[in-house]
Design a protein around this motif. Structure first.
Motif, mmCIF file in Angstrom:
data_model
loop_
_atom_site.group_PDB
_atom_site.id
_atom_site.type_symbol
_atom_site.label_atom_id
_atom_site.label_comp_id
_atom_site.label_asym_id
_atom_site.label_seq_id
_atom_site.Cartn_x
_atom_site.Cartn_y
_atom_site.Cartn_z
ATOM 1 N N VAL A 115 0.875 -1.140 -0.216
ATOM 2 C CA VAL A 115 0.083 0.202 0.110
ATOM 3 C C VAL A 115 0.929 1.369 0.280
ATOM 4 C CG1 VAL A 115 -1.921 -1.075 1.190
ATOM 5 C CG2 VAL A 115 -0.163 -0.065 2.543
ATOM 6 N N ILE A 116 0.518 2.387 -0.478
ATOM 7 C CA ILE A 116 1.129 3.433 -0.488
ATOM 8 C C ILE A 116 0.718 4.256 0.745
ATOM 9 C CG2 ILE A 116 1.450 5.800 -1.479
ATOM 10 C CD1 ILE A 116 0.967 4.557 -4.317
ATOM 11 N N PRO A 130 -5.845 6.413 0.425
ATOM 12 C CA PRO A 130 -7.214 5.498 0.178
ATOM 13 C C PRO A 130 -7.271 5.266 -1.656
ATOM 14 C CG PRO A 130 -7.677 7.815 0.451
ATOM 15 C CD PRO A 130 -6.616 7.695 1.010
ATOM 16 N N LEU A 131 -6.593 4.160 -1.775
ATOM 17 C CA LEU A 131 -6.538 4.002 -3.169
ATOM 18 C C LEU A 131 -7.593 3.116 -3.819
ATOM 19 C CD1 LEU A 131 -2.691 4.126 -3.731
ATOM 20 C CD2 LEU A 131 -4.294 5.885 -3.962
ATOM 21 N N ASP A 160 0.504 0.391 -14.972
ATOM 22 C CA ASP A 160 0.302 1.721 -15.439
ATOM 23 C C ASP A 160 0.867 2.606 -14.446
ATOM 24 O OD1 ASP A 160 -0.959 0.801 -18.017
ATOM 25 O OD2 ASP A 160 -2.733 0.121 -16.680
ATOM 26 N N ILE A 161 0.618 3.963 -14.822
ATOM 27 C CA ILE A 161 0.721 5.262 -14.032
ATOM 28 C C ILE A 161 -0.336 5.883 -13.549
ATOM 29 C CG2 ILE A 161 1.972 7.431 -14.054
ATOM 30 C CD1 ILE A 161 3.968 6.187 -15.988
ATOM 31 N N GLU A 162 -0.685 5.989 -12.562
ATOM 32 C CA GLU A 162 -1.643 6.497 -11.914
ATOM 33 C C GLU A 162 -1.352 8.051 -11.115
ATOM 34 O OE1 GLU A 162 -5.083 5.477 -11.306
ATOM 35 O OE2 GLU A 162 -4.678 3.540 -12.351
ATOM 36 N N VAL A 163 -2.385 9.016 -11.285
ATOM 37 C CA VAL A 163 -2.076 10.218 -10.446
ATOM 38 C C VAL A 163 -2.954 10.363 -9.228
ATOM 39 C CG1 VAL A 163 -1.887 12.784 -10.858
ATOM 40 C CG2 VAL A 163 -1.068 11.102 -12.519
ATOM 41 N N LEU A 164 -2.649 10.779 -8.089
ATOM 42 C CA LEU A 164 -3.319 10.944 -6.999
ATOM 43 C C LEU A 164 -3.250 12.390 -6.620
ATOM 44 C CD1 LEU A 164 -5.194 10.047 -4.724
ATOM 45 C CD2 LEU A 164 -3.262 9.428 -3.404
ATOM 46 N N ASP A 165 -4.427 13.181 -6.589
ATOM 47 C CA ASP A 165 -4.477 14.720 -6.319
ATOM 48 C C ASP A 165 -5.165 14.413 -4.935
ATOM 49 O OD1 ASP A 165 -4.637 17.091 -5.709
ATOM 50 O OD2 ASP A 165 -5.760 17.612 -7.800
#
Length: 183
Positions: A115-116, A130-131, A160-165
């Motif tokens: 987990v991040i 919370p992904l 794949d690459i994800e972006v979390l704002d």
């Protein structure tokens, strides 16, 4: 005492000595660091990440017999205390630092599930982001201001690459006196 009993006694003592040697050889040393202020130790140190202002260096080390994230202040030439960052039941990897090192994004692997997590030095707390992914995540990288985290995920069966704002209401990591521009 018969010859058979004497051989059994010698065999038992031999086994005790071998087991004692194995226990001592496999135990972590009492003083696991060369010096508390040194950057490198005699243990594995890897996955370095530099803060945006160039003052702090985070890395993964096994100094205490477990993999943990440590941070070194290059200016003061000493390790930085990071209370509550490393948990005993989780392996920490892939640190990434915001501009002043206030935020550390990293992977925590607990029972085989990565987990991040995000550590905030101001509050001295880590939080799981919370992904909602059931599949793997890896290689998080936090923006200098601490608002955005990018990472890799395998939720579609490939990396794949994800972006979390993290949103507009997060406290940004910006140098004193810098203008804040949120779009």
């Amino acid at each position: 005492m018969s010859a058979r009993q004497q051989r059994a006694k010698r065999l038992l003592w031999g086994i005790v000595l071998i087991l004692t040697g194995l226990i001592v050889a496999c135990s972590p040393p009492v003083n696991s660091q060369i010096e508390p202020t040194t950057l490198n130790s005699r243990y594995t140190e890897e996955q370095p990440a530099l803060s945006g202002n160039g003052r702090f260096l985070a890395f993964v080390s096994n100094r205490g017999g477990t993999r943990q994230i440590l941070m070194y202040d290059l200016q003061q030439q000493q390790l930085v205390d990071l209370p509550s960052l490393n948990r005993r039941n989780a392996i920490a990897e892939s640190p990434s630092l915001s501009y002043t090192g206030r935020y550390i994004a990293y992977i925590a692997n607990e029972r085989g599930t990565p987990v991040i997590e995000l550590y905030d030095q101001a509050t001295q707390r880590s939080q799981i982001l919370p992904l909602g992914y059931r599949r793997g995540v890896r290689n998080p990288s936090i923006s200098p201001d601490g608002r955005t985290i990018v990472f890799e995920t395998s939720r579609r069966g490939q990396w794949d690459i994800e972006v979390l704002d993290r949103g507009f209401d997060v406290e940004l990591d910006i140098p004193d006196g810098s203008p804040v521009s949120q779009e």
